[in-house]
Design a protein around this motif. Structure first.
Motif, mmCIF file in Angstrom:
data_model
loop_
_atom_site.group_PDB
_atom_site.id
_atom_site.type_symbol
_atom_site.label_atom_id
_atom_site.label_comp_id
_atom_site.label_asym_id
_atom_site.label_seq_id
_atom_site.Cartn_x
_atom_site.Cartn_y
_atom_site.Cartn_z
ATOM 1 N N ASN A 1 0.813 -1.223 0.000
ATOM 2 C CA ASN A 1 0.000 0.000 0.000
ATOM 3 C C ASN A 1 0.839 1.262 0.000
ATOM 4 O OD1 ASN A 1 -2.543 -1.207 -0.051
ATOM 5 N ND2 ASN A 1 -2.443 -1.614 2.138
ATOM 6 N N MET A 2 2.140 1.134 0.279
ATOM 7 C CA MET A 2 3.030 2.296 0.298
ATOM 8 C C MET A 2 4.358 1.926 -0.348
ATOM 9 S SD MET A 2 2.455 4.188 3.950
ATOM 10 C CE MET A 2 2.298 2.783 5.042
ATOM 11 N N LEU A 3 4.858 2.853 -1.151
ATOM 12 C CA LEU A 3 6.166 2.706 -1.781
ATOM 13 C C LEU A 3 6.912 4.016 -1.612
ATOM 14 C CD1 LEU A 3 5.071 0.934 -5.087
ATOM 15 C CD2 LEU A 3 6.092 -0.142 -3.082
ATOM 16 N N ALA A 4 8.217 3.995 -1.848
ATOM 17 C CA ALA A 4 9.017 5.211 -1.712
ATOM 18 C C ALA A 4 9.844 5.428 -2.979
ATOM 19 C CB ALA A 4 9.943 5.114 -0.501
ATOM 20 N N ALA A 5 9.976 6.692 -3.364
ATOM 21 C CA ALA A 5 10.783 7.076 -4.518
ATOM 22 C C ALA A 5 11.901 7.991 -4.055
ATOM 23 C CB ALA A 5 9.922 7.777 -5.568
ATOM 24 N N TYR A 6 13.020 7.920 -4.771
ATOM 25 C CA TYR A 6 14.223 8.657 -4.396
ATOM 26 C C TYR A 6 14.785 9.378 -5.606
ATOM 27 C CZ TYR A 6 13.658 5.155 -0.759
ATOM 28 O OH TYR A 6 13.134 4.353 0.226
ATOM 29 N N VAL A 7 15.476 10.479 -5.363
ATOM 30 C CA VAL A 7 16.053 11.279 -6.445
ATOM 31 C C VAL A 7 17.012 12.304 -5.847
ATOM 32 C CG1 VAL A 7 14.183 13.008 -6.390
ATOM 33 C CG2 VAL A 7 15.450 12.620 -8.525
#
Length: 145
Positions: free
Chosen positions: A38-44
């Motif tokens: 239900n939750m994911l994380a993105a990075y940059v």
């Protein structure tokens, strides 16, 4: 006719000014999760190469029901996430989102997100002068970076 010409020229000038403010993007990726996550994380990493301070004020993605910028903090030995409503980047500064720190929290996916896909996320910015602009970034889905 002159009024239309001046109006169009003004819009083009504003657009050119906003494009000068858009940060450069490096190392954008979205961490794949288990099926039905239900939750994911993105990075940059974002680098402000403009001459103005710009502030990251939010994010959006049509692939998710809710998107926020979070920071992971340790409080009394417990890791917690706190929403970040404004992350300023002075001229020449960079902002790095990485596991265990800042990240784009993506909640309530509207479809399965799998390794090899690309997810579009739009970052929202403001300047100290009140200018607002957006930046759409393609985030490849990976197991780990």
């Amino acid at each position: 006719m002159k009024v239309v010409y001046v109006f169009v020229l003004s819009l083009l000038m504003l657009s050119a000014q906003a494009s000068d403010l858009v940060p450069t993007v490096d190392n954008a990726w979205l961490r794949a999760g288990p099926p039905n996550a239900n939750m994911l994380a993105a990075y940059v990493t974002l680098s402000n190469e403009s001459e103005k301070t710009i502030t990251l004020v939010g994010a959006d993605s049509e692939a998710f029901g809710m998107t926020e910028i979070h920071r992971t903090l340790e409080v009394d030995g417990v890791f917690k996430m706190r929403e970040q409503k404004a992350l300023p980047m002075a001229a020449g500064e960079s902002l790095t989102m990485a596991p265990g720190g800042l990240h784009i929290m993506l909640m309530m996916p509207k479809q399965a997100i799998e390794i090899g896909q690309t997810v579009e996320i739009t970052l929202n910015y403001e300047t100290n002068e009140g200018e607002s602009f957006n930046q759409t970034i393609q985030f490849p889905v990976k197991k780990e970076q």
